[in-house]
Design a protein around this motif. Structure first.
Motif, short mmCIF file in Angstrom:
data_model
loop_
_atom_site.label_atom_id
_atom_site.label_comp_id
_atom_site.label_asym_id
_atom_site.label_seq_id
_atom_site.Cartn_x
_atom_site.Cartn_y
_atom_site.Cartn_z
N LEU A 365 0.83 -1.21 0.00
CA LEU A 365 0.00 0.00 0.00
C LEU A 365 0.86 1.26 0.00
O LEU A 365 1.86 1.32 0.70
CB LEU A 365 -0.90 0.01 1.25
CG LEU A 365 -1.76 1.24 1.51
CD1 LEU A 365 -2.89 1.32 0.50
CD2 LEU A 365 -2.32 1.22 2.93
N ARG A 366 0.48 2.23 -0.83
CA ARG A 366 1.04 3.57 -0.72
C ARG A 366 0.14 4.35 0.25
O ARG A 366 -1.07 4.45 0.04
CB ARG A 366 1.06 4.27 -2.07
CG ARG A 366 1.56 5.73 -2.00
CD ARG A 366 1.33 6.45 -3.32
NE ARG A 366 2.28 6.01 -4.32
CZ ARG A 366 3.41 6.64 -4.62
NH1 ARG A 366 3.74 7.74 -3.99
NH2 ARG A 366 4.20 6.16 -5.57
N VAL A 367 0.71 4.91 1.29
CA VAL A 367 -0.07 5.62 2.30
C VAL A 367 -0.52 6.96 1.74
O VAL A 367 0.31 7.77 1.30
CB VAL A 367 0.75 5.82 3.59
CG1 VAL A 367 -0.05 6.61 4.62
CG2 VAL A 367 1.19 4.48 4.16
N LYS A 370 -5.66 10.24 3.35
CA LYS A 370 -6.85 9.81 4.08
C LYS A 370 -6.71 8.37 4.62
O LYS A 370 -7.66 7.81 5.14
CB LYS A 370 -8.08 9.91 3.19
CG LYS A 370 -8.41 11.35 2.78
CD LYS A 370 -9.67 11.42 1.95
CE LYS A 370 -10.00 12.85 1.57
NZ LYS A 370 -11.25 12.94 0.74
N THR A 371 -5.51 7.82 4.47
CA THR A 371 -5.29 6.44 4.94
C THR A 371 -5.34 6.36 6.46
O THR A 371 -4.71 7.17 7.15
CB THR A 371 -3.92 5.93 4.47
OG1 THR A 371 -3.87 5.95 3.04
CG2 THR A 371 -3.67 4.51 4.95
N ASP A 372 -6.10 5.42 6.97
CA ASP A 372 -6.07 5.12 8.41
C ASP A 372 -4.89 4.17 8.62
O ASP A 372 -5.02 2.95 8.50
CB ASP A 372 -7.38 4.47 8.84
CG ASP A 372 -7.46 4.28 10.35
OD1 ASP A 372 -6.39 4.23 11.01
OD2 ASP A 372 -8.57 4.18 10.89
N LEU A 373 -3.73 4.74 8.89
CA LEU A 373 -2.49 3.96 8.90
C LEU A 373 -2.52 2.85 9.95
O LEU A 373 -2.10 1.72 9.68
CB LEU A 373 -1.30 4.89 9.15
CG LEU A 373 0.08 4.24 9.11
CD1 LEU A 373 0.31 3.56 7.77
CD2 LEU A 373 1.17 5.28 9.37
N GLU A 374 -3.05 3.15 11.10
CA GLU A 374 -3.09 2.12 12.16
C GLU A 374 -3.96 0.93 11.74
O GLU A 374 -3.59 -0.23 11.95
CB GLU A 374 -3.61 2.71 13.46
CG GLU A 374 -3.60 1.71 14.61
CD GLU A 374 -3.91 2.35 15.96
OE1 GLU A 374 -3.78 1.64 16.98
OE2 GLU A 374 -4.26 3.54 15.98
N ALA A 375 -5.08 1.23 11.11
CA ALA A 375 -5.97 0.15 10.67
C ALA A 375 -5.31 -0.71 9.60
O ALA A 375 -5.43 -1.94 9.61
CB ALA A 375 -7.28 0.74 10.14
#
Length: 381
Positions: A365-367, A370-375
């Protein structure tokens, strides 16, 4: 009789000569609520902080310091405990400062120096910026939104300060002061890799070099601008040809780089872990707040298999080593900086940019903003 007369005249003349003082500046005033505390006068030089004098504050709060005038504009501060008042001196000013101990660093009055009034304004603006950044860092919002919010705050701050304080009167000492303000220990204006920021440094350097060509600060600022211009010059990068069999073999393009101890790390050695690849610049003003967020994730999930592979593109190697020294994850640096071949390979268009790699060493995945990084990390763990 004549002999005695001439001797007397000579002694009087010698007395006047002995009493003659070098040109000096004076700082006086009063500090309420600080009786018995030690007040220090310190010079903020290029080599660090130098103590010039100190006094014990009396019951009435009054104080007075006198020091030799600088040959060119210099910066000083009053310090009581861990609280500071910053001011500048161009010549033989007489400054008067009134302050209260509880609000020493922010709610004070200063007379006799227009530059110092502007410096106070800058200190208050920076304090507001610091509060806003801290608020975003602890908001619990997704990291992408936090990064954008912090970046917007920093950009707005830089636009205001550059317009109203740096380009307005670049020959003033408060313009120089503005260049070196910090946020979370990082310089807000980047003189080494940001073209717009280098223009700010160049404006002040040009003015100071004209007025004070032999001053250490003038020469130092000029050298910083030259280095920054070299770092940001346009470089033609030839297209890279990556062997298809190599890509297929490892499922990810390796990034072999050295950490601050000279040890080479490979992404391919991290197979079995979930890896956050993070291209960044520690010299960016938002870097401190960003690393606080990454630290929370790392502390929470490192024991479950999360690793962070942070790639510095800072032009200043010493700054990178200092900034990354206490970080718990893998910190490496590409000496090619923003011209790194890995930037092109991974399609990095802005900094910071992050990617997630799964346990099979595959790019997952490219962060995004709006990415929920922790999820996303929890999914891969």
């Amino acid at each position: 009789m004549k002999k005695g007369f001439y001797i007397a005249i000579s002694l009087v003349f010698m007395g006047f000569t002995a009493c003659k003082q070098e040109p000096s500046f004076k700082v006086e005033g009063e500090i309420s609520g600080a009786a018995g505390k030690q007040l220090h006068l310190e010079q903020m030089g290029l080599e660090g902080i130098t103590s010039l004098d100190s006094v014990k504050i009396k019951e009435d709060g009054r104080f007075c310091f006198e020091a030799l005038r600088p040959e060119s504009p210099e910066f000083y501060r009053l310090r009581v405990d861990r609280k500071f008042i910053n001011f500048s001196v161009d010549s033989t000013e007489n400054l008067v400062i009134h302050a209260d101990y509880d609000r020493f660093s922010t709610d004070y009055q200063i007379e006799g120096s227009d530059n110092s009034l502007k410096i106070k304004e800058l200190v208050l603006l920076q304090a507001d910026l610091q509060q806003n950044v801290a608020r975003f860092a602890t908001s619990g919002m997704p990291i992408g939104i936090v990064q954008d919010s912090v970046a917007s705050c920093v950009d707005a701050y830089k636009k205001k300060v550059s317009t109203q304080y740096i380009f307005a009167e670049p020959y003033k000492s408060y313009a120089y002061f503005a260049l070196f303000q910090e946020l979370n220990g990082y310089m807000i204006f980047d003189p080494l890799s940001n073209k717009d920021d280098i223009k700010c440094f160049a404006a002040v350097a040009t003015s100071l070099n004209r007025l004070y060509p032999h001053a250490d600060r003038s020469r130092n600022l000029y050298n910083m601008v030259i280095k920054g211009m070299k770092n940001t010059r346009e470089v033609k990068v030839e297209p890279l040809e990556i062997p298809e069999d190599k890509i297929h073999e490892v499922s990810i393009i390796d990034i072999p780089l050295n950490d601050l101890k000279g040890v080479t790390h490979h992404l391919t050695d991290l197979k079995g872990k979930v890896v956050l690849i993070d291209f960044t610049v520690y010299g960016d003003a938002a870097s401190g707040a960003r690393n606080l967020l990454l630290r929370e994730l790392y502390d929470k999930y490192a024991s479950q298999g999360l690793e962070i592979y942070q790639i510095s593109l800072d032009a200043d190697e010493h700054f990178w080593k200092t900034a990354s020294d206490n970080l718990p994850w893998i910190c490496v640096r590409d000496p090619q900086g923003v011209y790194s071949s890995y930037v092109k390979i991974y399609g990095v268009e802005h900094l910071p940019t992050s990617f997630l790699v799964n346990r099979d060493n595959e790019l997952s995945l490219r962060v995004g903003e709006k990415t929920d990084l922790e999820a996303e990390i929890k999914k891969l763990l």
